[in-house]
Design a protein around this motif. Structure first.
Motif, PDB file in Angstrom:
ATOM      1  N   ASP A 137       0.812  -1.223   0.000  1.00 46.45           N
ATOM      2  CA  ASP A 137       0.000   0.000   0.000  1.00 46.45           C
ATOM      3  C   ASP A 137       0.839   1.263   0.000  1.00 46.45           C
ATOM      4  O   ASP A 137       0.482   2.260  -0.639  1.00 46.45           O
ATOM      5  N   SER A 138       1.974   1.254   0.715  1.00 44.37           N
ATOM      6  CA  SER A 138       2.807   2.458   0.797  1.00 44.37           C
ATOM      7  C   SER A 138       3.370   2.856  -0.565  1.00 44.37           C
ATOM      8  O   SER A 138       3.664   4.034  -0.807  1.00 44.37           O
ATOM      9  N   VAL A 139       3.516   1.884  -1.468  1.00 41.39           N
ATOM     10  CA  VAL A 139       3.962   2.173  -2.827  1.00 41.39           C
ATOM     11  C   VAL A 139       2.800   2.667  -3.679  1.00 41.39           C
ATOM     12  O   VAL A 139       2.911   3.671  -4.386  1.00 41.39           O
ATOM     13  N   LEU A 140       1.677   1.981  -3.584  1.00 38.95           N
ATOM     14  CA  LEU A 140       0.511   2.343  -4.380  1.00 38.95           C
ATOM     15  C   LEU A 140      -0.040   3.717  -3.997  1.00 38.95           C
ATOM     16  O   LEU A 140      -0.549   4.445  -4.858  1.00 38.95           O
ATOM     17  N   ASP A 141       0.069   4.073  -2.727  1.00 39.47           N
ATOM     18  CA  ASP A 141      -0.477   5.353  -2.272  1.00 39.47           C
ATOM     19  C   ASP A 141       0.206   6.544  -2.931  1.00 39.47           C
ATOM     20  O   ASP A 141      -0.395   7.624  -3.065  1.00 39.47           O
ATOM     21  N   LEU A 142       1.460   6.388  -3.361  1.00 47.06           N
ATOM     22  CA  LEU A 142       2.167   7.492  -4.002  1.00 47.06           C
ATOM     23  C   LEU A 142       1.579   7.848  -5.360  1.00 47.06           C
ATOM     24  O   LEU A 142       1.835   8.937  -5.884  1.00 47.06           O
ATOM     25  N   GLY A 143       0.806   6.943  -5.936  1.00 47.98           N
ATOM     26  CA  GLY A 143       0.177   7.219  -7.219  1.00 47.98           C
ATOM     27  C   GLY A 143      -1.201   7.834  -7.096  1.00 47.98           C
ATOM     28  O   GLY A 143      -1.814   8.194  -8.108  1.00 47.98           O
ATOM     29  N   LEU A 144      -1.711   7.975  -5.880  1.00 50.48           N
ATOM     30  CA  LEU A 144      -3.037   8.540  -5.654  1.00 50.48           C
ATOM     31  C   LEU A 144      -2.964  10.058  -5.567  1.00 50.48           C
ATOM     32  O   LEU A 144      -1.937  10.645  -5.217  1.00 50.48           O
ATOM     33  N   ARG A 145      -4.082  10.710  -5.851  1.00 48.03           N
ATOM     34  CA  ARG A 145      -4.121  12.173  -5.815  1.00 48.03           C
ATOM     35  C   ARG A 145      -3.932  12.714  -4.403  1.00 48.03           C
ATOM     36  O   ARG A 145      -3.513  13.856  -4.225  1.00 48.03           O
ATOM     37  N   ASP A 146      -4.241  11.903  -3.406  1.00 53.58           N
ATOM     38  CA  ASP A 146      -4.044  12.342  -2.027  1.00 53.58           C
ATOM     39  C   ASP A 146      -2.572  12.576  -1.700  1.00 53.58           C
ATOM     40  O   ASP A 146      -2.254  13.294  -0.741  1.00 53.58           O
ATOM     41  N   ALA A 147      -1.688  11.975  -2.492  1.00 50.57           N
ATOM     42  CA  ALA A 147      -0.245  12.116  -2.245  1.00 50.57           C
ATOM     43  C   ALA A 147       0.340  13.353  -2.925  1.00 50.57           C
ATOM     44  O   ALA A 147       1.515  13.673  -2.710  1.00 50.57           O
ATOM     45  N   TYR A 148      -0.470  14.048  -3.737  1.00 51.46           N
ATOM     46  CA  TYR A 148       0.040  15.229  -4.425  1.00 51.46           C
ATOM     47  C   TYR A 148       0.347  16.332  -3.425  1.00 51.46           C
ATOM     48  O   TYR A 148      -0.384  16.540  -2.451  1.00 51.46           O
ATOM     49  N   VAL A 149       1.424  17.058  -3.662  1.00 54.17           N
ATOM     50  CA  VAL A 149       1.815  18.182  -2.818  1.00 54.17           C
ATOM     51  C   VAL A 149       1.623  19.467  -3.617  1.00 54.17           C
ATOM     52  O   VAL A 149       2.297  19.686  -4.629  1.00 54.17           O
ATOM     53  N   CYS A 164      17.923   4.332 -14.532  1.00 50.28           N
ATOM     54  CA  CYS A 164      16.967   3.309 -14.959  1.00 50.28           C
ATOM     55  C   CYS A 164      16.279   2.669 -13.757  1.00 50.28           C
ATOM     56  O   CYS A 164      15.080   2.379 -13.790  1.00 50.28           O
ATOM     57  N   GLY A 165      17.043   2.429 -12.683  1.00 53.92           N
ATOM     58  CA  GLY A 165      16.460   1.856 -11.481  1.00 53.92           C
ATOM     59  C   GLY A 165      15.440   2.783 -10.851  1.00 53.92           C
ATOM     60  O   GLY A 165      14.362   2.342 -10.426  1.00 53.92           O
ATOM     61  N   ILE A 166      15.760   4.077 -10.791  1.00 51.80           N
ATOM     62  CA  ILE A 166      14.811   5.049 -10.253  1.00 51.80           C
ATOM     63  C   ILE A 166      13.568   5.118 -11.129  1.00 51.80           C
ATOM     64  O   ILE A 166      12.431   5.157 -10.637  1.00 51.80           O
ATOM     65  N   ALA A 167      13.766   5.135 -12.458  1.00 52.52           N
ATOM     66  CA  ALA A 167      12.634   5.174 -13.386  1.00 52.52           C
ATOM     67  C   ALA A 167      11.757   3.935 -13.247  1.00 52.52           C
ATOM     68  O   ALA A 167      10.531   4.023 -13.345  1.00 52.52           O
ATOM     69  N   ALA A 168      12.373   2.786 -13.006  1.00 52.65           N
ATOM     70  CA  ALA A 168      11.598   1.552 -12.821  1.00 52.65           C
ATOM     71  C   ALA A 168      10.700   1.664 -11.599  1.00 52.65           C
ATOM     72  O   ALA A 168       9.533   1.247 -11.622  1.00 52.65           O
ATOM     73  N   PHE A 169      11.223   2.236 -10.520  1.00 57.35           N
ATOM     74  CA  PHE A 169      10.406   2.406  -9.312  1.00 57.35           C
ATOM     75  C   PHE A 169       9.256   3.372  -9.579  1.00 57.35           C
ATOM     76  O   PHE A 169       8.124   3.147  -9.132  1.00 57.35           O
ATOM     77  N   LEU A 170       9.516   4.455 -10.308  1.00 55.93           N
ATOM     78  CA  LEU A 170       8.443   5.392 -10.663  1.00 55.93           C
ATOM     79  C   LEU A 170       7.388   4.714 -11.519  1.00 55.93           C
ATOM     80  O   LEU A 170       6.184   4.962 -11.355  1.00 55.93           O
ATOM     81  N   LEU A 171       7.815   3.850 -12.426  1.00 58.01           N
ATOM     82  CA  LEU A 171       6.880   3.140 -13.285  1.00 58.01           C
ATOM     83  C   LEU A 171       6.033   2.158 -12.478  1.00 58.01           C
ATOM     84  O   LEU A 171       4.855   1.952 -12.776  1.00 58.01           O
ATOM     85  N   ILE A 172       6.633   1.558 -11.461  1.00 56.77           N
ATOM     86  CA  ILE A 172       5.881   0.665 -10.578  1.00 56.77           C
ATOM     87  C   ILE A 172       4.780   1.443  -9.859  1.00 56.77           C
ATOM     88  O   ILE A 172       3.637   0.984  -9.742  1.00 56.77           O
ATOM     89  N   ILE A 173       5.110   2.643  -9.393  1.00 56.09           N
ATOM     90  CA  ILE A 173       4.107   3.488  -8.742  1.00 56.09           C
ATOM     91  C   ILE A 173       3.009   3.865  -9.721  1.00 56.09           C
ATOM     92  O   ILE A 173       1.816   3.835  -9.391  1.00 56.09           O
ATOM     93  N   LEU A 174       3.409   4.216 -10.943  1.00 53.46           N
ATOM     94  CA  LEU A 174       2.448   4.688 -11.945  1.00 53.46           C
ATOM     95  C   LEU A 174       1.498   3.594 -12.396  1.00 53.46           C
ATOM     96  O   LEU A 174       0.294   3.823 -12.553  1.00 53.46           O
TER      97      LEU A 174
END
Length: 339
Positions: free
Chosen positions: A172-184, A246-256
């Motif tokens: 959940d802590s990973v998935l939550d970063l893709g939600l609008r509630d996580a926007y700053v 590439c590793g950082i981008a992979a993590f961002l893609l996982i969130i997305l």
């Protein structure tokens, strides 16, 4: 015998201040015309999007989506810019993103939570970058061949890990970063990560010895070696940097996407190279800017978004991107021939 001339003094006997031109007078000479032209192209695309689909394109959520989608390939492009500036190339970035994303989303990895997924993605990216760097810098392999081999190997390993199936993220802590509630302040976390990577990349390139060595190696590797630069070690570091991105981008893609797939990162290598080229990075090395590469990413992402909103086929998008790449290379050749 030379005559000593004392500095002028004012009426109090103190040294009179030397007149210096105001800082703003030097600004026109420092303006990068290429950056301005890229900003002009991006502004024109925004106008086109606003005219063709005003309600959809100018919607806040759509603009956030454009920036979010551009963040993933943007992080990859920052690393690619350094590699190309050194006179190299990395065709394996898309495959490395895929391998890092599926390795980081296996059931065993997800048991370690947020930190396990992030660390795995970064370590896989660094590991692949290390292999590329060793093969090229110390193994004497041509970058095209070495990274092409990594492309095939990483894609094959990613397919073997997933067995062709999508790996769903359950942390959940990973998935939550893709939600609008996580926007700053309305800014998605992925965009903030991209901004941080861009700023660090700009500082490293323009304000550190590492950046100057990168430019020197790309401009003339032999001259750089004679000047005392360890060219092989510098190239190793550059491919490590590309793998890290590439590793950082992979993590961002996982969130997305909320998943890991062996098809992730498809054609990222072409998009990253294209963005760097239209941003002013020379394929022969020795020149380039992080700012230009980022603007190139935003231009391509905006084009894709406009085409999608207008229901244009993907093949038309690829033709348009190809035309932009050809135009950018022709401009580079013309510029090089006049300097």
């Amino acid at each position: 015998m030379t005559q000593h001339v004392s500095p002028p003094r004012d009426g109090t006997g103190k040294t009179a201040p030397v007149d210096r031109p105001p800082l703003w007078r030097g600004l026109p000479a420092r303006v990068d015309l290429r950056t301005l032209s890229l900003l002009g192209v991006l502004a024109a695309l925004i106008v086109v999007g606003g005219i063709t689909k005003p309600d959809e394109f100018l919607d806040t959520r759509n603009l956030q989506l454009v920036l979010t989608q551009g963040s993933v390939i943007g992080v990859v492009t920052v690393g690619m810019t350094f590699v190309i500036m050194s006179g190299g190339i990395d065709l394996s970035v898309g495959a490395i993103v895929a391998l890092a994303s599926v390795w980081a989303t296996t059931v065993a990895t997800q048991e370690y939570g947020f930190g396990g997924i992030l660390l795995t993605a970064v370590l896989v990216g660094l590991g692949c970058g290390l292999v590329n760097g060793l093969l090229i810098a110390y193994g004497g392999m041509v970058p095209f061949i070495a990274t092409l081999a990594m492309l095939a190997s990483a894609r094959g390993l990613a397919l073997q890990i997933t067995d062709g199936k999508t790996q769903i993220v359950t942390v959940d802590s990973v998935l939550d970063l893709g939600l609008r509630d996580a926007y700053v302040l309305g800014i998605p976390p992925l965009v903030m990560v991209f901004a941080v990577v861009t700023i660090i990349g700009w500082l490293v390139l323009n304000r550190t010895t590492f950046g100057r060595r990168t430019v020197a190696v790309g401009g003339n590797a032999e001259a750089a070696r004679l000047a005392g630069i360890d060219v092989r070690r510098q190239r190793l570091y550059l491919y490590l940097l590309s793998g890290l991105c590439c590793g950082i981008a992979a993590f961002l893609l996982i969130i997305l996407s909320g998943s890991g797939q062996n098809t992730n990162g498809n054609l990222y290598e072409l998009d990253a190279i294209a963005a760097a080229i239209i941003g002013g990075t020379l394929l022969s090395g020795g020149r380039g800017t992080i700012t230009g590469s980022v603007l190139g990413v935003l231009i391509f992402t905006t084009i894709t978004n406009i085409f999608a909103l207008n229901n244009l086929q993907s093949d038309v998008q690829q033709i348009a991107k190809g035309a932009i790449i050809v135009a950018a290379v022709l401009v580079q050749r013309r510029t090089a021939s006049t300097t």
